[in-house]
Design an enzyme around this catalytic site. Structure first.
Site, PDB file in Angstrom:
ATOM      1  N   SER A 184       4.579   0.997  -5.103  1.00  0.00           N
ATOM      2  CA  SER A 184       5.284   2.263  -4.902  1.00  0.00           C
ATOM      3  C   SER A 184       6.474   2.148  -3.960  1.00  0.00           C
ATOM      4  O   SER A 184       7.416   2.941  -4.048  1.00  0.00           O
ATOM      5  CB  SER A 184       4.312   3.326  -4.377  1.00  0.00           C
ATOM      6  OG  SER A 184       3.673   2.869  -3.196  1.00  0.00           O
ATOM      7  N   GLY A 222       0.912   1.989  -6.935  1.00  0.00           N
ATOM      8  CA  GLY A 222      -0.498   1.635  -6.925  1.00  0.00           C
ATOM      9  C   GLY A 222      -0.794   0.203  -7.333  1.00  0.00           C
ATOM     10  O   GLY A 222      -1.956  -0.223  -7.333  1.00  0.00           O
ATOM     11  N   ASN A 263      -1.324  -2.515  -1.231  1.00  0.00           N
ATOM     12  CA  ASN A 263      -2.457  -1.781  -1.808  1.00  0.00           C
ATOM     13  C   ASN A 263      -3.750  -2.584  -1.742  1.00  0.00           C
ATOM     14  O   ASN A 263      -4.841  -2.013  -1.632  1.00  0.00           O
ATOM     15  CB  ASN A 263      -2.150  -1.388  -3.259  1.00  0.00           C
ATOM     16  CG  ASN A 263      -1.123  -0.279  -3.339  1.00  0.00           C
ATOM     17  OD1 ASN A 263      -1.187   0.700  -2.603  1.00  0.00           O
ATOM     18  ND2 ASN A 263      -0.150  -0.433  -4.223  1.00  0.00           N
ATOM     19  N   ASP A 276       2.814  11.618   3.780  1.00  0.00           N
ATOM     20  CA  ASP A 276       1.619  10.772   3.692  1.00  0.00           C
ATOM     21  C   ASP A 276       1.624   9.623   4.693  1.00  0.00           C
ATOM     22  O   ASP A 276       0.631   8.912   4.830  1.00  0.00           O
ATOM     23  CB  ASP A 276       1.443  10.230   2.273  1.00  0.00           C
ATOM     24  CG  ASP A 276       2.609   9.353   1.809  1.00  0.00           C
ATOM     25  OD1 ASP A 276       3.469   8.980   2.635  1.00  0.00           O
ATOM     26  OD2 ASP A 276       2.672   9.058   0.607  1.00  0.00           O
ATOM     27  N   HIS A 319       4.735   6.235   2.467  1.00  0.00           N
ATOM     28  CA  HIS A 319       5.928   5.987   1.658  1.00  0.00           C
ATOM     29  C   HIS A 319       7.197   6.415   2.392  1.00  0.00           C
ATOM     30  O   HIS A 319       7.296   7.559   2.832  1.00  0.00           O
ATOM     31  CB  HIS A 319       5.815   6.733   0.322  1.00  0.00           C
ATOM     32  CG  HIS A 319       4.652   6.272  -0.499  1.00  0.00           C
ATOM     33  ND1 HIS A 319       3.439   6.934  -0.500  1.00  0.00           N
ATOM     34  CD2 HIS A 319       4.513   5.203  -1.306  1.00  0.00           C
ATOM     35  CE1 HIS A 319       2.600   6.302  -1.296  1.00  0.00           C
ATOM     36  NE2 HIS A 319       3.222   5.240  -1.790  1.00  0.00           N
TER      37      HIS A 319
END
Length: 216
Positions: A43, A80, A109, A190, A193
């Site tokens: 991402s 992801g 991830n 979040d 990001h």
């Protein structure tokens, strides 16, 4: 009959023209062979939460055009994505695009899910081998995770990138989010990001490692 001075001036002017033309040809030659750059990421490279064109990969493409460097950028990043996903997808991407340079931006991830470091290491090594097999130059972008995932795990995870870069003799971006990670202002809600204004900084972390490969 031409005088010695006239002949001298003519030859001097001719040599200047030859020099300028040669210099121009040298400059063009430095970037004459068009490169294909494949970005295999998650991402952070897939413009998650951003408007199209704001991510660092898109900015890299624009910078290449501005500098008149002939290169095609293939962004094969998926939000992801893990190293096992990259390992699975890379062979077909190599076959399809035949990239000259492969930028591997993965691993975050894996760590956030607490996956085995040994598995991540094996997957990275397989991706690097796959790229090298097709004569591609490889850039590996290092990542860090917060110490709350376990200080020992976080340190071993971060060290994995430099170890692989040294072992495999590939180019390393020490930390993709250098200059970004320490400021909440550079992140979306979040806290994972980066926002749009952080992506030029990310590009600046990658560019000094990428640029020399474009001249080969």
């Amino acid at each position: 009959m031409l005088s010695f001075r006239s002949v001298y001036q003519f030859l001097s002017a001719l040599l200047k023209i030859v020099f300028v033309v040669s210099l121009g040809m040298t400059t063009v030659h430095a970037h004459s062979a068009s490169k294909t750059i494949l970005v295999l990421g998650d991402s952070l490279s897939a413009e998650y939460g951003l408007a199209r064109g704001e991510g660092w990969v898109s900015l890299m493409e624009k910078q290449l055009a501005e500098k008149k460097i002939s290169a095609q950028v293939i962004n094969a990043s998926i939000s992801g994505e893990t190293t096992i996903g990259g390992k699975t997808r890379l062979p077909s991407l190599m076959e399809k695009h035949h990239p000259d340079i492969v930028i591997i931006e993965l691993g975050g991830n894996d760590a956030l899910r607490g996956l085995s470091l040994k598995a991540s290491e094996d997957n990275f090594r397989a991706m690097i081998t796959s790229a090298k097999k097709e004569k591609a130059q490889v850039i590996l972008t290092g990542m860090q995770i917060p110490p709350n995932y376990g200080k020992e795990y976080a340190q071993k995870f971060f060290s994995l990138y430099s170890m692989l870069a040294t072992e495999q003799k590939i180019v390393l971006v020490p930390f993709l989010l250098q200059g970004v990670a320490d400021s909440n202002d550079f992140f979306q809600a979040d806290r994972i990001h980066p926002v749009a204004k952080a992506h030029p900084i990310i590009l600046n972390n990658v560019w000094p490692r990428l640029y020399p490969l474009l001249r080969k």
